[in-house]
Design an enzyme around this catalytic site. Structure first.
Site, mmCIF file in Angstrom:
data_model
loop_
_atom_site.group_PDB
_atom_site.id
_atom_site.type_symbol
_atom_site.label_atom_id
_atom_site.label_comp_id
_atom_site.label_asym_id
_atom_site.label_seq_id
_atom_site.Cartn_x
_atom_site.Cartn_y
_atom_site.Cartn_z
ATOM 1 C CD1 TRP A 73 -24.623 -53.590 0.428
ATOM 2 C CD2 TRP A 73 -23.873 -53.417 2.582
ATOM 3 N NE1 TRP A 73 -25.690 -53.125 1.269
ATOM 4 C CE2 TRP A 73 -25.074 -53.229 2.580
ATOM 5 C CE3 TRP A 73 -23.468 -53.571 3.686
ATOM 6 C CZ2 TRP A 73 -25.841 -52.552 3.740
ATOM 7 C CZ3 TRP A 73 -23.754 -53.170 4.888
ATOM 8 C CH2 TRP A 73 -25.085 -52.584 4.807
ATOM 9 C CG ASN A 74 -24.345 -58.222 5.324
ATOM 10 O OD1 ASN A 74 -24.569 -58.977 4.459
ATOM 11 N ND2 ASN A 74 -25.094 -58.635 6.498
ATOM 12 C CD GLU A 98 -32.695 -55.949 7.399
ATOM 13 O OE1 GLU A 98 -32.860 -55.546 6.476
ATOM 14 O OE2 GLU A 98 -32.049 -56.892 7.734
ATOM 15 C CB CYS A 116 -29.172 -61.197 7.988
ATOM 16 S SG CYS A 116 -28.197 -62.529 8.230
ATOM 17 C CD GLU A 136 -30.791 -68.204 3.524
ATOM 18 O OE1 GLU A 136 -31.259 -67.645 4.892
ATOM 19 O OE2 GLU A 136 -30.788 -69.430 3.394
#
Ligand code: NAD
Length: 509
Positions: free
Chosen positions: A139-140, A366, A269, A235
């Site tokens: 969603w980013n 993260e 990311c 990814e």
């Protein structure tokens, strides 16, 4: 029972902005079947025709930029300026790169065989489309990681079926509308909306999966794809380090740190998530970062806002938990450290943390939020050791007055890409490969590999001798075996005397 619908919310206002039906496994199977038919025709179109349609799509994106920005900001909570500056700018540039360079990346390659007796063969390797590429996205960056990911796949002659994040499906749907208006064949580009189950169904039917998302889901995707032995590119997440050496330009380093850590509220990311600063400049660097973070304007989407809301409440809670845990264990927040009480949406204040240690989850896992933990290190050696002490390996940044010294350090960093005296910029160079190592996944987006991954590489060998038969063909004989053995020695043994002996043996036999 599986979910039947998805309510899309604006994370800045918490209002529901759309209600969409969920694609069930049968719907996904049907979408892939339709895509397969469209692809069979599309694969015969020329690269020139594919480029022409991509340029039309780019014009439409520009024509519709206001509407696009409305959709993107409403489902992500991001500032408007960021949507233009990052998603739209990136996407338009990337379309240009693939339209211009795609054919070159996929040009047939002639190969000269090393083996003397195969010199008469013509060897060519070509890149054929895989068929239907399934794209599963987070969603980013709801447009970049759906439509943007699809562009090279389409240019390579594939059809695509996209499963966008359940939190942000509207951008991909709007992208599909523009693809249709640009004149791409019907069903070549489809979007299936849903949760993980919809993604699983896509893995069960597509010919390849390009996945972007978290490590845990990435592993599940790979396990499911293994059942059908279809290729995947993964990814995944990152915990990108930044190293600041004592000879760095501290003003630029601090600016790049704040941008690299806070852009998209840190939901990138390749966000800067850990900063290691050499002792002599530590305090000066921290002061500069704090000053810049204090100047950040947070709020609802607007041209004058730097940092927006987080895209989901769940993500905000994760960030909050990491910060609270760190502070309970002795970390200090020099700025921020809490939800922003001025807004009712998912806002977390841009935060600078010091006195953190490697055991804290804010340094290990993260974060994906607007947090900058800064650590003092004795020297460059300690900085590299700390930076590499992570299960992730996506990207990172090194700041130094000596580009040469920084490059040598960059070579020792365990990550798929790195910026020197810059941050985040590696993601917006569609001509250069970008991918992760360790838990950050494998496979590349961008560059030659970023389009070749959507292809089956096929080698075609053509005989040019016109002879009636070849030496190793039947029938076998003792004489032929002797000749093969002499030939083997002639070609492969070291030393001229050995080769000479083999040649004599060959002539005699
Ligand atoms: P996520 O893993 O929760 O979800 C990603 C997608 O996978 C969603 O569309 C989701 O519905 C789908 N999904 C969930 N379960 C599935 C299953 N069992 N089978 C198939 N699909 C399934 O990730 P997220 O929270 O949406 O995104 C954030 C993550 O993405 C972060 O870790 C971030 O670092 C990563 N990311 C990586 C890159 C990169 O280039 N490496 C870029 C952007 C984001």
């Amino acid at each position: 029972m599986s979910a039947q619908s998805i309510a899309v919310r604006n994370p800045a206002t918490l209002q529901t902005i759309a209600e969409l039906p969920v694609a069930q496994p049968d719907d996904v199977a049907a979408a892939v079947a339709r895509a397969r038919k469209a692809q069979a025709i599309w694969q015969d179109t020329s690269f020139a025709e594919r480029s022409r349609l991509l340029y039309r799509l780019r014009d439409l994106l520009l024509d519709e930029q206001e509407k696009l920005a409305d959709v993107l900001t409403s489902e992500t909570g991001r500032p408007r300026a960021e949507v233009y500056g990052n998603e739209l700018f990136y996407l338009c540039d990337a379309i240009g790169v693939w339209a211009k360079k795609g054919a070159d990346y996929l040009r047939a390659e002639k190969i000269r065989p090393h083996f003397l007796l195969l010199k008469a063969k013509k060897v060519v390797t070509i890149y054929s489309p895989r068929g239907v590429v399934g794209i599963i996205s987070p969603w980013n960056f709801p447009l970049t990681l759906t439509l943007g990911e699809a562009i090279p796949a389409l240019m390579a002659g594939n059809a695509v079926v996209i499963k966008p994040s359940e939190l942000t499906p509207l951008s991909a749907l709007f992208g599909a509308e523009l693809v249709a208006r640009a004149g791409f064949p019907k069903n070549l580009f489809q979007v299936v909306v849903g949760y993980g189950e919809t993604g699983e169904a896509l893995i069960d039917h597509a010919d390849m999966i390009a996945f972007t998302g978290s490590v845990d889901t990435g592993k599940r995707v790979m396990r499911r794809a293994a059942e059908r032995l279809i290729p995947v590119s993964l990814e995944l997440g990152g915990k990108d380090p930044m190293i600041v050496l004592k000879d760095a330009d501290l003003e630029r380093a601090a600016g790049a740190c704040v941008w690299g850590a806070l852009m998209n509220a840190g939901q990138v990311c390749t966000s800067i998530e850990r900063v290691y600063v050499e002792a002599p400049v530590y305090q000066q660097f921290v002061d500069k970062v704090v000053e810049k973070v204090r100047a950040i304007r947070q709020g609802p989407s607007d041209d004058e806002v730097d940092v927006g809301s987080m895209t989901s409440e769940a993500q905000l809670q994760k960030v909050e938990a990491q910060v609270n845990e760190a502070m309970a264990q002795g970390a200090k927040a020099l700025v921020g450290g809490r939800r922003n009480p001025r807004f009712k949406g998912n806002y977390f204040e841009p935060t600078v943390l010091i006195d953190v240690d490697p055991s804290m989850s804010v340094m290990k896992e993260e974060t994906f939020g607007p947090i900058i933990p800064i650590v003092r290190v004795e020297d460059a050696e300690e900085a590299v050791r700390c930076a590499n002490d992570s299960r992730y390996g996506l990207s990172g940044a090194i700041f130094s007055g000596s580009a040469k010294a920084a490059f040598r350090l960059a070579e020792r960093m365990q990550s798929g890409s790195l910026c020197i005296n810059d941050s985040l910029v590696n993601f917006i160079i569609p001509d250069a490969p970008m991918g992760g190592t360790k838990d950050s996944g494998f496979g590349y987006r961008h560059g030659a590999e970023g389009i070749r991954k959507f292809c089956q590489q096929k080698t075609i060998v053509t005989d040019r001798s016109g002879r009636k038969e070849e030496f190793p063909w039947f029938p076998a004989s003792a004489k032929k075996t002797r000749q093969i053995r002499h030939l083997l020695a002639l070609l492969c043994r070291s030393g001229w005397s050995n080769k000479w002996r083999a040649l004599k043996g060959l002539i005699k036999s």
